[in-house]
Design a protein around this motif. Structure first.
Motif, PDB file in Angstrom:
ATOM      1  N   PHE A 290      38.554 -53.002  34.481  1.00  0.00           N
ATOM      2  CA  PHE A 290      37.486 -52.503  33.635  1.00  0.00           C
ATOM      3  C   PHE A 290      37.485 -53.204  32.286  1.00  0.00           C
ATOM      4  CE2 PHE A 290      38.800 -48.793  36.260  1.00  0.00           C
ATOM      5  CZ  PHE A 290      37.661 -48.714  37.024  1.00  0.00           C
ATOM      6  N   ASP A 291      36.312 -53.356  31.744  1.00  0.00           N
ATOM      7  CA  ASP A 291      36.137 -53.970  30.434  1.00  0.00           C
ATOM      8  C   ASP A 291      35.901 -52.860  29.411  1.00  0.00           C
ATOM      9  OD1 ASP A 291      35.541 -55.379  28.206  1.00  0.00           O
ATOM     10  OD2 ASP A 291      33.739 -56.343  28.977  1.00  0.00           O
ATOM     11  N   TYR A 292      36.898 -52.638  28.545  1.00  0.00           N
ATOM     12  CA  TYR A 292      36.808 -51.566  27.561  1.00  0.00           C
ATOM     13  C   TYR A 292      36.404 -52.061  26.181  1.00  0.00           C
ATOM     14  CZ  TYR A 292      38.732 -48.051  30.657  1.00  0.00           C
ATOM     15  OH  TYR A 292      38.903 -47.169  31.683  1.00  0.00           O
ATOM     16  N   SER A 293      36.011 -53.315  26.080  1.00  0.00           N
ATOM     17  CA  SER A 293      35.711 -53.874  24.769  1.00  0.00           C
ATOM     18  C   SER A 293      34.581 -53.134  24.063  1.00  0.00           C
ATOM     19  CB  SER A 293      35.360 -55.357  24.912  1.00  0.00           C
ATOM     20  OG  SER A 293      34.243 -55.527  25.790  1.00  0.00           O
ATOM     21  N   ALA A 294      33.605 -52.637  24.834  1.00  0.00           N
ATOM     22  CA  ALA A 294      32.466 -51.949  24.222  1.00  0.00           C
ATOM     23  C   ALA A 294      32.764 -50.476  23.946  1.00  0.00           C
ATOM     24  CB  ALA A 294      31.243 -52.059  25.126  1.00  0.00           C
ATOM     25  N   ARG A 295      33.781 -49.922  24.603  1.00  0.00           N
ATOM     26  CA  ARG A 295      34.059 -48.497  24.467  1.00  0.00           C
ATOM     27  C   ARG A 295      35.065 -48.215  23.356  1.00  0.00           C
ATOM     28  NH1 ARG A 295      37.168 -44.164  26.866  1.00  0.00           N
ATOM     29  NH2 ARG A 295      35.827 -42.379  27.199  1.00  0.00           N
ATOM     30  N   GLY A 296      36.076 -49.045  23.260  1.00  0.00           N
ATOM     31  CA  GLY A 296      37.030 -48.916  22.167  1.00  0.00           C
ATOM     32  C   GLY A 296      37.992 -47.761  22.284  1.00  0.00           C
ATOM     33  N   ALA A 297      38.145 -47.154  23.468  1.00  0.00           N
ATOM     34  CA  ALA A 297      39.089 -46.047  23.638  1.00  0.00           C
ATOM     35  C   ALA A 297      39.476 -45.932  25.097  1.00  0.00           C
ATOM     36  CB  ALA A 297      38.480 -44.741  23.150  1.00  0.00           C
ATOM     37  N   ASN A 298      40.702 -45.541  25.333  1.00  0.00           N
ATOM     38  CA  ASN A 298      41.172 -45.353  26.700  1.00  0.00           C
ATOM     39  C   ASN A 298      40.655 -44.036  27.272  1.00  0.00           C
ATOM     40  OD1 ASN A 298      42.572 -47.723  26.551  1.00  0.00           O
ATOM     41  ND2 ASN A 298      44.593 -46.786  26.365  1.00  0.00           N
ATOM     42  N   ILE A 299      40.672 -43.957  28.608  1.00  0.00           N
ATOM     43  CA  ILE A 299      40.393 -42.687  29.281  1.00  0.00           C
ATOM     44  C   ILE A 299      41.639 -41.819  29.147  1.00  0.00           C
ATOM     45  CG2 ILE A 299      39.822 -41.587  31.477  1.00  0.00           C
ATOM     46  CD1 ILE A 299      37.587 -43.315  30.419  1.00  0.00           C
ATOM     47  N   SER A 300      41.470 -40.579  28.723  1.00  0.00           N
ATOM     48  CA  SER A 300      42.615 -39.687  28.521  1.00  0.00           C
ATOM     49  C   SER A 300      42.307 -38.305  29.074  1.00  0.00           C
ATOM     50  CB  SER A 300      42.951 -39.592  27.031  1.00  0.00           C
ATOM     51  OG  SER A 300      41.899 -38.936  26.337  1.00  0.00           O
ATOM     52  N   VAL A 301      43.264 -37.395  28.945  1.00  0.00           N
ATOM     53  CA  VAL A 301      43.096 -36.045  29.497  1.00  0.00           C
ATOM     54  C   VAL A 301      41.898 -35.328  28.895  1.00  0.00           C
ATOM     55  CG1 VAL A 301      45.544 -35.801  30.066  1.00  0.00           C
ATOM     56  CG2 VAL A 301      44.747 -35.089  27.819  1.00  0.00           C
ATOM     57  N   ILE A 302      41.589 -35.628  27.642  1.00  0.00           N
ATOM     58  CA  ILE A 302      40.485 -34.920  26.986  1.00  0.00           C
ATOM     59  C   ILE A 302      39.150 -35.204  27.662  1.00  0.00           C
ATOM     60  CG2 ILE A 302      39.861 -36.696  25.291  1.00  0.00           C
ATOM     61  CD1 ILE A 302      40.267 -32.902  24.656  1.00  0.00           C
ATOM     62  N   ASP A 303      39.059 -36.325  28.366  1.00  0.00           N
ATOM     63  CA  ASP A 303      37.813 -36.676  29.037  1.00  0.00           C
ATOM     64  C   ASP A 303      37.520 -35.781  30.246  1.00  0.00           C
ATOM     65  OD1 ASP A 303      36.979 -39.010  27.453  1.00  0.00           O
ATOM     66  OD2 ASP A 303      38.837 -39.883  28.192  1.00  0.00           O
ATOM     67  N   PHE A 304      38.510 -35.028  30.699  1.00  0.00           N
ATOM     68  CA  PHE A 304      38.313 -34.177  31.877  1.00  0.00           C
ATOM     69  C   PHE A 304      38.502 -32.697  31.566  1.00  0.00           C
ATOM     70  CE2 PHE A 304      39.939 -38.333  33.192  1.00  0.00           C
ATOM     71  CZ  PHE A 304      38.877 -38.764  33.953  1.00  0.00           C
ATOM     72  N   ALA A 305      38.703 -32.374  30.299  1.00  0.00           N
ATOM     73  CA  ALA A 305      38.917 -30.980  29.915  1.00  0.00           C
ATOM     74  C   ALA A 305      37.658 -30.156  30.171  1.00  0.00           C
ATOM     75  CB  ALA A 305      39.311 -30.901  28.443  1.00  0.00           C
ATOM     76  N   GLY A 306      37.803 -29.132  30.979  1.00  0.00           N
ATOM     77  CA  GLY A 306      36.724 -28.178  31.190  1.00  0.00           C
ATOM     78  C   GLY A 306      35.523 -28.677  31.959  1.00  0.00           C
ATOM     79  N   ILE A 307      35.634 -29.789  32.688  1.00  0.00           N
ATOM     80  CA  ILE A 307      34.460 -30.276  33.419  1.00  0.00           C
ATOM     81  C   ILE A 307      34.091 -29.285  34.528  1.00  0.00           C
ATOM     82  CG2 ILE A 307      34.999 -32.683  32.903  1.00  0.00           C
ATOM     83  CD1 ILE A 307      35.852 -33.026  35.836  1.00  0.00           C
ATOM     84  N   SER A 308      32.810 -29.149  34.788  1.00  0.00           N
ATOM     85  CA  SER A 308      32.343 -28.201  35.810  1.00  0.00           C
ATOM     86  C   SER A 308      31.519 -28.890  36.893  1.00  0.00           C
ATOM     87  CB  SER A 308      31.496 -27.108  35.155  1.00  0.00           C
ATOM     88  OG  SER A 308      30.408 -27.678  34.435  1.00  0.00           O
ATOM     89  N   SER A 309      31.388 -30.204  36.793  1.00  0.00           N
ATOM     90  CA  SER A 309      30.674 -30.963  37.816  1.00  0.00           C
ATOM     91  C   SER A 309      31.367 -32.310  37.986  1.00  0.00           C
ATOM     92  CB  SER A 309      29.204 -31.167  37.429  1.00  0.00           C
ATOM     93  OG  SER A 309      29.107 -31.880  36.213  1.00  0.00           O
ATOM     94  N   GLN A 310      30.878 -33.113  38.927  1.00  0.00           N
ATOM     95  CA  GLN A 310      31.490 -34.397  39.189  1.00  0.00           C
ATOM     96  C   GLN A 310      31.427 -35.301  37.955  1.00  0.00           C
ATOM     97  OE1 GLN A 310      28.953 -33.045  40.958  1.00  0.00           O
ATOM     98  NE2 GLN A 310      29.241 -33.284  43.178  1.00  0.00           N
ATOM     99  N   LYS A 311      32.471 -36.056  37.739  1.00  0.00           N
ATOM    100  CA  LYS A 311      32.476 -37.054  36.665  1.00  0.00           C
ATOM    101  C   LYS A 311      32.863 -38.393  37.263  1.00  0.00           C
ATOM    102  CE  LYS A 311      33.189 -36.573  32.339  1.00  0.00           C
ATOM    103  NZ  LYS A 311      33.701 -36.267  30.982  1.00  0.00           N
ATOM    104  N   LYS A 312      32.066 -39.414  36.989  1.00  0.00           N
ATOM    105  CA  LYS A 312      32.300 -40.753  37.529  1.00  0.00           C
ATOM    106  C   LYS A 312      32.937 -41.632  36.467  1.00  0.00           C
ATOM    107  CE  LYS A 312      29.911 -44.367  40.178  1.00  0.00           C
ATOM    108  NZ  LYS A 312      30.283 -45.582  39.448  1.00  0.00           N
TER     109      LYS A 312
END
Length: 361
Positions: A290-312
């Motif tokens: 993956f190219d993260y140059s445009a995002r500037g942050a890693n995927i972490s636990v906070i990205d999935f906190a409390g999700i109630s539907s599918q996340k891609k």
């Protein structure tokens, strides 16, 4: 009057219009899918762009391959084709075959639910003895893997390892024998979603992001369950996981501690949901994919906190806790009648000794 030149020009124009229209439709569909699955509650963008740098060449000679690192040989042996279909396999393991009289009566309706919900699938319950022969066959060209599997001192270690090995080699769905299929896998994603952009489907087992005492109960604050996994063959996250477990097994064997009471890792950390979760997060943040140059942050636990539907995220779909853990009555999980409830785990701990079953894993 139409001349040959005019006819040819008209044909080229029609083809060009058709191509542009098709490209526009494809781009629109892709954008729609990313919008529906790609925005978290905090507005962080998903998925990261696929990267083409550091992709290994598919061209290898047999002579060169033998000297390559384990991960390289696994990649060659089990190539990953994102655009292929999910194989119509359901894999389960147990001590006995359903044809055996010793197959528990309490397990029969659970095992049958997978066939009932997936009538067109090949459904295999692989016994312990058969699993060893199957792994030796599938991984004959990667002897370290077969050695690691055969050397594991506990059935639970082999059961954990088997699910990663069979999905890497053949793909499909793996699910523990004490799970019930509530809905077919075709319902795990929306009907109009482009499945050629997904290679792995995992569910959240624990979401303890709001608990200070999370370490007393779980190995990770966001923990992915490995009692049910869907994958296309050769997925890079599974490839890395298989290599990691193999290397750790052979390391402990060399040190003389690969024994039930001597291992320097717990089952959960060695082959269970901890190492599985780590492998998924490692894949999410691997710049080789993956190219993260445009995002500037890693995927972490906070990205999935409390999700109630599918996340891609990239080519991975993460399902909310309700999907594979409905009815647990904690961490925001819905009931078994929730639209997002797909698999029910009985948590019977069938891999444990009788005296320890029905306790927390």
């Amino acid at each position: 009057m139409w001349t040959y030149r005019k006819s040819l020009l008209a044909a080229v124009c029609v083809f060009t219009i058709f191509y542009l229209f098709k490209s526009s439709r494809s781009s629109s569909a892709s954008t729609s899918n990313t919008a529906s699955f790609g925005l978290g509650s905090r507005g962080r963008s998903y998925p990261p762009s696929l990267s083409t740098k550091n992709r290994p060449s598919s061209q290898q000679t047999i002579e060169n391959l033998a000297s390559k690192p384990l991960r390289e040989r696994l990649r060659y042996q089990f190539p990953y084709d994102l655009e292929s279909k999910f194989p119509a396999y359901i894999w389960q393991t147990w001590k006995y075959s359903p044809a055996s009289g010793e197959f528990g009566e309490n397990l029969r309706p659970l095992e049958a639910s997978w066939t009932e919900q997936h009538p067109g699938f090949i459904h295999e319950v692989v016994t312990d003895d058969a699993a060893l022969h199957l792994i030796k066959y599938l991984y004959a060209s990667v002897p370290e893997v077969t050695e690691a599997y055969a050397s594991m001192p506990l059935p639970v270690l082999k059961a954990d390892f088997f699910r990663y090995l069979i999905l890497l080699a053949r793909g499909g769905i793996y699910s523990d024998i004490d799970t019930q299929a509530l809905k077919p896998a075709t319902d795990w994603l929306p009907k109009d979603f482009d499945r050629s952009t997904v290679g792995l489907v995992v569910g959240i087992e624990a979401d303890a992001t709001d608990r200070k005492d999370w370490a007393q109960w779980y190995s990770r604050r966001i923990q992915f369950c490995q009692w049910t996994i869907q994958s296309k063959p050769g997925h890079p996250a599974l490839r890395d996981l298989v290599a990691t477990v193999t290397e750790e097994t052979l390391r402990m064997k060399k040190q003389g501690i690969l024994k039930a009471n001597k291992m320097d890792k717990s089952v959960v950390e060695f082959t269970g949901p901890a190492v599985f979760t780590d492998a998924i997060f490692s894949y999410f943040n691997n710049e080789s994919f993956f190219d993260y140059s445009a995002r500037g942050a890693n995927i972490s636990v906070i990205d999935f906190a409390g999700i109630s539907s599918q996340k891609k995220v990239g080519d991975v779909i993460v399902l909310p806790i309700t999907s594979f853990s409905p009815g647990v009555e904690q961490m925001g999980a819905g009931g078994i009648d929730d639209p997002m409830a797909f698999v029910k785990h009985e948590f019977s701990g069938v891999w444990k000794p009788e005296s320890e079953r029905m306790k927390n894993n």
